[in-house]
Scaffold this active site. Structure first.
Site, short mmCIF file in Angstrom:
data_model
loop_
_atom_site.label_atom_id
_atom_site.label_comp_id
_atom_site.label_asym_id
_atom_site.label_seq_id
_atom_site.Cartn_x
_atom_site.Cartn_y
_atom_site.Cartn_z
N LYS A 1 0.44 -0.60 0.34
CA LYS A 1 0.12 -0.59 0.06
C LYS A 1 0.55 1.27 -0.21
CE LYS A 1 -3.54 -2.41 0.07
NZ LYS A 1 -4.11 -2.32 -1.87
N ASP B 1 10.02 2.33 11.41
CA ASP B 1 8.48 1.28 11.77
C ASP B 1 8.23 1.44 13.18
OD1 ASP B 1 8.83 0.08 9.75
OD2 ASP B 1 9.92 -1.12 10.02
N ALA C 1 10.51 -7.05 13.94
CA ALA C 1 9.55 -6.01 14.16
C ALA C 1 9.23 -5.84 15.66
CB ALA C 1 7.69 -6.83 13.96
N ASN D 1 14.06 1.07 7.47
CA ASN D 1 13.47 -0.17 6.08
C ASN D 1 13.25 1.87 5.56
OD1 ASN D 1 12.04 2.53 8.17
ND2 ASN D 1 9.86 1.54 8.01
N GLY E 1 7.09 -12.09 20.46
CA GLY E 1 7.72 -11.83 19.56
C GLY E 1 9.26 -11.33 19.98
N ARG F 1 7.57 -18.02 21.90
CA ARG F 1 7.65 -19.01 21.55
C ARG F 1 9.24 -19.83 21.94
NH1 ARG F 1 5.74 -20.86 15.88
NH2 ARG F 1 7.97 -19.47 15.13
N LYS G 1 15.33 -6.05 4.90
CA LYS G 1 15.43 -5.13 5.67
C LYS G 1 16.50 -4.96 6.02
CE LYS G 1 10.50 -3.92 6.45
NZ LYS G 1 9.96 -3.64 8.26
N GLY H 1 -2.81 -3.20 12.51
CA GLY H 1 -1.25 -2.73 12.91
C GLY H 1 -1.40 -1.57 10.97
P1 ATR Z 1 9.24 -10.55 11.27
O1 ATR Z 1 10.86 -9.77 11.19
O2 ATR Z 1 7.89 -9.96 11.05
O3 ATR Z 1 9.51 -10.02 13.17
P2 ATR Z 1 11.05 -13.15 12.61
O4 ATR Z 1 11.61 -12.15 12.73
O5 ATR Z 1 10.28 -14.31 11.13
O6 ATR Z 1 9.25 -11.69 11.06
O7 ATR Z 1 9.51 -13.24 13.64
C1 ATR Z 1 8.47 -13.90 13.94
C2 ATR Z 1 8.26 -13.62 15.41
O8 ATR Z 1 6.99 -14.69 15.64
C3 ATR Z 1 9.20 -14.88 15.76
O9 ATR Z 1 9.54 -13.86 17.46
C4 ATR Z 1 8.79 -16.37 16.04
O10 ATR Z 1 8.60 -16.94 17.36
P3 ATR Z 1 10.01 -18.24 17.45
O11 ATR Z 1 11.27 -16.69 17.26
O12 ATR Z 1 9.86 -19.05 18.21
O13 ATR Z 1 10.15 -18.13 15.85
C5 ATR Z 1 6.81 -15.82 16.00
N1 ATR Z 1 6.25 -16.65 15.47
C6 ATR Z 1 5.63 -16.84 14.63
N2 ATR Z 1 4.99 -18.06 14.49
C7 ATR Z 1 4.34 -17.78 15.37
C8 ATR Z 1 3.26 -18.58 16.20
N3 ATR Z 1 2.79 -19.62 15.45
N4 ATR Z 1 3.55 -18.84 17.76
C9 ATR Z 1 3.56 -17.85 18.36
N5 ATR Z 1 5.02 -16.99 17.89
C10 ATR Z 1 5.15 -17.26 16.53
#
Ligand code: ATR
Length: 273
Positions: free
Chosen positions: A15, A102, A130, A86, A126, A151, A65, A237
Site C-alpha cells: 500500500k 517502524d 518487528a 526500512n 514475539g 515461543r 530490511k 497495524g
Molecule cells: P518479523 O521480522 O516479522 O518479526 P521474524 O523475525 O521471522 O519476523 O519473527 C517472527 C516472530 O513471530 C518470532 O518471534 C516467532 O517466534 P520464534 O522466535 O519462536 O520463531 C514468532 N512466531 C511465528 N509464528 C508463531 C506462532 N505460531 N506462535 C507464536 N509465535 C510465533
C-alpha cells in the site's frame, strides 16, 4: 520528477505507493513512487542501479530490511538499534542514509488511539525483527515495565539483555505471564499461518489495550481472539503502516504529512469502511 519506491518480495500488494502518492498530493510535493520486486539475491544490485539512475529514496520491506542495513553508507541511531533499515535517503552529498521508521510509526499510532505508554505495563509478543524495531521507541516512552514473551524463549532473553540499558525490559515465557498488563502488542507472524501466539485467555481483561502489528480487511485472528475474551480496545497495524510512511516521507522531504485523512482513504481502498 523525484523518484521513490519500495523494495520487497513479494511487494505487489504493498500500500506504500497509495499512501505516498496521497502524502505528495497533500503536501504539494512533485514525486513519483513505485514498486520493485527484485529476486532475493539481486536486491543489492537493484538498489545500486536505482540510486545510480537518479532515485532519491526508497522504502525496504520484507525480506530485505536486514540486508539493507548492511548496504547503506551511514545508519541513523534508531536503525542501528533496530538492526534493520526500512527507509533509505540519498543525501545531498551523495551518502546513502539508512533509517528505520517502524518503531516510531507504532508509537505514533498508539498515541493517536489515545493509548498512554508512560508508566504502563506493556507485553510484547514475539522477538523477531518487528519486535526489535519496536523496543527502543517503546522504552523511550517510559513504561513502568516491558515484558517480552516469545515461543523461543532464548530469543526473548537475548533481546531483553540487548535493550535493558534503555529501560525496564525483561523476558518471560508465555507460561510465566501474570495478569497485569495494560497493553499487549503482537509482533509475531503467527497470523500469517492462521495461528495465535499461545497466550492464556485470562490475561485479557476489559481495560487492556490490544495492538496487532498485522492488519487485514477483517479482524486479524489475534484481534478476534482478544475481543472474544473481553478486550474492548483493539487496534490493527494499518495505522502503523501509515505512520511509518509519514515518518519516512518526512525524512525524505523535510515536510510532515497529515495521516488521518490518508488512513481513512486507505481503509476505504481496502474495503474496511
Ligand atoms: P518479523 O521480522 O516479522 O518479526 P521474524 O523475525 O521471522 O519476523 O519473527 C517472527 C516472530 O513471530 C518470532 O518471534 C516467532 O517466534 P520464534 O522466535 O519462536 O520463531 C514468532 N512466531 C511465528 N509464528 C508463531 C506462532 N505460531 N506462535 C507464536 N509465535 C510465533
Amino acid at each position: 520528477m523525484d523518484r521513490y519506491l519500495v523494495f520487497g518480495h513479494p511487494v505487489r500488494h504493498s500500500k506504500s505507493p497509495f499512501i505516498h502518492t496521497l502524502f505528495a498530493r497533500q503536501t504539494q510535493q512533485e514525486l513519483e513512487y513505485g514498486l520493485a520486486e527484485p529476486a532475493i539475491d539481486e536486491f543489492a544490485h537493484a538498489l545500486q542501479v536505482f540510486f545510480a539512475q537518479g532515485g532519491k529514496g526508497c522504502n525496504v520491506t520484507v525480506p530485505f530490511k536486514e540486508q539493507a542495513f548492511t548496504l547503506v553508507d551511514r545508519l541513523s541511531p534508531r536503525a542501528k538499534r533496530a538492526g534493520a533499515v526500512n527507509t533509505i535517503k540519498l543525501t545531498d552529498d551523495g551518502v546513502l542514509l539508512g533509517d528505520n521508521t517502524d518503531g516510531a510509526g507504532l508509537v505514533a499510532d498508539l498515541k493517536s488511539h489515545g493509548v498512554t505508554l508512560a508508566d504502563s505495563r506493556i507485553l510484547l509478543l514475539g522477538a523477531g525483527g518487528a519486535a526489535r524495531g519496536a523496543l527502543a521507541p517503546l522504552l523511550a516512552e517510559l513504561p513502568s515495565e516491558l515484558v517480552i514473551a516469545n515461543r523461543t524463549h532464548a530469543k526473548a532473553q537475548q533481546l531483553a539483555a540487548e535493550f535493558c540499558d534503555l529501560g525496564p525490559v525483561t523476558a518471560q515465557t508465555y507460561e510465566q505471564l501474570a495478569v497485569s498488563f495494560d497493553l499487549v502488542i503482537n509482533s509475531t507472524s503467527a497470523s500469517l499461518q492462521g495461528e495465535l501466539p499461545p497466550l492464556a485467555p485470562a490475561l485479557i481483561h476489559t481495560d487492556i489495550a490490544i495492538y496487532d502489528m498485522m492488519y487485514g480487511a477483517s479482524d486479524t485472528a489475534f484481534i478476534s481472539w482478544a475481543k472474544q475474551h473481553g478486550a474492548r480496545q483493539t487496534m490493527d497495524g494499518l495505522g502503523m503502516l501509515v505512520e511509518q510512511a509519514a515518518e519516512a516521507f518526512t525524512v525524505w522531504r523535510g515536510i510532515r504529512p497529515g495521516t488521518k485523512q490518508v488512513l481513512r482513504e486507505l481503509k476505504r481502498n481496502l474495503g474496511v469502511i
